[in-house]
Design an enzyme around this catalytic site. Structure first.
Site, PDB file in Angstrom:
ATOM      1  N   CYS A  41       0.838  -1.195   0.000  1.00  0.00           N
ATOM      2  CA  CYS A  41       0.000   0.000   0.000  1.00  0.00           C
ATOM      3  C   CYS A  41       0.882   1.256   0.000  1.00  0.00           C
ATOM      4  CB  CYS A  41      -0.984  -0.056   1.167  1.00  0.00           C
ATOM      5  SG  CYS A  41      -2.373   1.064   0.980  1.00  0.00           S
ATOM      6  N   HIS A  50      -3.366  -5.751   1.057  1.00  0.00           N
ATOM      7  CA  HIS A  50      -2.666  -5.961   2.338  1.00  0.00           C
ATOM      8  C   HIS A  50      -2.593  -7.437   2.729  1.00  0.00           C
ATOM      9  CE1 HIS A  50      -2.426  -1.764   3.876  1.00  0.00           C
ATOM     10  NE2 HIS A  50      -3.442  -1.576   3.048  1.00  0.00           N
ATOM     11  N   GLU A  79      -0.723  -8.731   4.895  1.00  0.00           N
ATOM     12  CA  GLU A  79      -0.519  -8.854   6.352  1.00  0.00           C
ATOM     13  C   GLU A  79      -1.828  -8.787   7.128  1.00  0.00           C
ATOM     14  OE1 GLU A  79      -0.203  -6.145   4.698  1.00  0.00           O
ATOM     15  OE2 GLU A  79      -0.768  -4.412   5.928  1.00  0.00           O
TER      16      GLU A  79
END
Lengths: 223, 83
Positions: free
Chosen positions: A87, A195, A197
């Site tokens: 991002c 994302h 994560e």
């Protein structure tokens, strides 16, 4: 895999990045402040997290890309070390010249925050070896400026060299060729808008991001 | 040492979609300004610099091209005036 999560003023996915790195890679993952001039000894992965470094003033990622720690990150990348930018981290990588192109305002101007479907276009990178070719993942996006742009020559080179790693199934932001994530020539630097994560535990809605970290762990140098 | 003021204008390249400009253009059309087209939204940046003119010009060019604009997607131009 020893991970350094870089923190810029305005990073807000840094804790998520650290949590995912500790969970998936190594308990030894640590934060590194942007004013540092060196990475911790033995750093294998540099994780540039999402957020709004410097409030996205000037351009997303522009000021962070020129901060002291980025010289060390560039040296790490040039030596073949892994650098993952998610991002705002992807925006920082393009502004720093570690990846080609730029991220501009989403086509419809809206900030997007939702799960999207991604296709694994290249499953033969250090970041995607644990996935199957054309595997479709569900990973969240959260960005206002994720519209990938590069000149036609650059996009053609990315395509022919297999450097488009992830592609949106339903392009949410107007990115050229539905590009969601790309690698550098050496394959050691990955930038992506979604994302991974935030998708490493079912509690968060998806575990589809685990493969990215599993790929890194399996392919680590000296392993 | 001479003082200068600089004005820097940064705009998206013509080939880049400018969704802000497009939205404003559409709004103007709804307000019956039907003869307006080509709306593009950019940035205007002011700077003060001290130094000899040739050096200040070179510095401003560097700042404009390498920090204030991203040449991949933006065009930039500047004006320098003695204060």
């Amino acid at each position: 895999m020893k991970t350094a999560v870089i923190q810029f003023p305005g990073s807000n996915c840094d804790a998520d990045a650290l949590h995912a790195a500790k969970l998936m890679l190594d308990e030894g993952a640590q934060f590194v402040w942007h004013t540092e001039t060196q990475l911790p000894e033995g750093t294998e992965l540099v994780f540039l997290p999402g957020g709004f470094s410097y409030g996205d003033h000037l351009r997303s990622g522009a000021i962070a890309a020129r901060s002291p720690v980025m010289n060390a990150v560039k040296a790490h990348a040039e030596a073949g070390g892994y650098v993952l930018g998610v991002c705002n981290g992807f925006q920082v990588l393009t502004e720093a010249g570690l990846l080609p192109g730029a991220l501009s305002r989403n086509r419809e101007l809206h900030f997007l925050c939702k799960p999207v479907k991604l296709r694994v276009e290249n499953h033969q990178t250090a970041y995607t070896a644990a996935y199957a070719k054309d595997q479709v993942l569900e990973i969240p996006v959260a960005h206002g400026e994720g519209n990938y742009y590069a000149d036609a020559e650059t996009v053609a080179r990315l395509e022919t060299e297999g450097r488009v790693v992830f592609r949106y199934v339903d392009n949410p932001n107007g990115s050229l060729n539905d590009i969601a994530g790309i690698v550098n020539e050496g394959g050691n630097v990955l930038g992506m808008m979604p994302h991974p994560e935030r998708a490493v535990e079912l509690l968060l809605g998806s575990e589809d991001g685990r493969g990215l970290f599993e790929s890194l762990r399996a392919g680590r140098k000296g392993a | 040492m001479p003082h200068y003021t600089a004005k820097v204008y940064v705009t998206l390249k013509p080939s880049i979609l400018d969704p802000q400009g497009r939205t404003v253009e559409r709004a103007l059309s709804h307000l019956e300004h039907d003869n307006v087209s080509g709306v593009r939204i950019g940035k205007y940046i002011e700077l003060n610099l001290n130094g000899e003119k040739a050096e200040v010009e070179a510095q401003l060019r560097d700042i404009t091209e390498n920090v204030l604009s991203n040449p991949i997607m933006e065009d930039a131009r500047w004006e320098l005036n003695e204060a």
